[in-house]
Design an enzyme around this catalytic site. Structure first.
Site: not given
Ligand code: TYD
Length: 135
Positions: A52
């Site tokens: 992303h």
């Molecule tokens: P995700 O966006 O999939 O992580 P990556 O950056 O590896 O793609 O995030 C995993 C899970 O954690 C998703 O359910 C969203 C949550 N999350 C939060 O609640 N707060 C945060 O600051 C972040 C980065 C993720």
């Protein structure tokens, strides 16, 4: 400290005969105020993450244990940063598509961010990202 380009930065490390210590302060070591810290750990089966971009969020990523590869694509070029030291971070200061690959089992990736978690700041579609931010 203003950086208009994503870049690898050497962190200010205090070393003595007991070991090392890194301190990161808003305004001094970072071009943004710290609003959030999170970390990624216990990677299972070499699963890649990210895929992303953020519209406004700025971040500093530090691999404080183990190693991983961070791919950063600003819409014009894609660079891969191999992070394997708690003394080095990759600073992301502009809209950037990011992918994290090749996590070692013991990898702990700490992310320091300029804002709290906001789903509206995400772009999940690479083609859409390229259309808006590519040249
Ligand atoms: P995700 O966006 O999939 O992580 P990556 O950056 O590896 O793609 O995030 C995993 C899970 O954690 C998703 O359910 C969203 C949550 N999350 C939060 O609640 N707060 C945060 O600051 C972040 C980065 C993720």
């Amino acid at each position: 400290m203003y950086k208009s380009k994503n870049s690898l930065i050497k962190l200010n490390t205090h070393k003595d005969n007991r070991g090392g210590l890194v301190a990161i302060e808003s305004g001094k070591d970072l071009p943004f105020d710290i609003a959030r810290v999170y970390y990624i750990f216990e990677n299972k089966g070499n699963e890649a993450r990210g895929f992303h971009a953020h519209k406004n969020l700025q971040q500093l990523m530090i691999c404080v244990a183990g190693h991983c590869d961070i791919q950063l694509d600003d819409g014009n070029e894609r660079l891969t940063y191999h992070l394997n030291s708690p003394e080095v971070g990759v600073l992301i200061t502009k809209p950037t598509w990011r992918e994290m690959h090749n996590f070692s089992k013991n990898c702990v990736l700490v992310v320091i961010a300029s804002d709290v978690y906001k789903a509206a700041d995400y772009i999940h579609d690479y083609d859409e990202f390229k259309k808006v931010y590519g040249s």
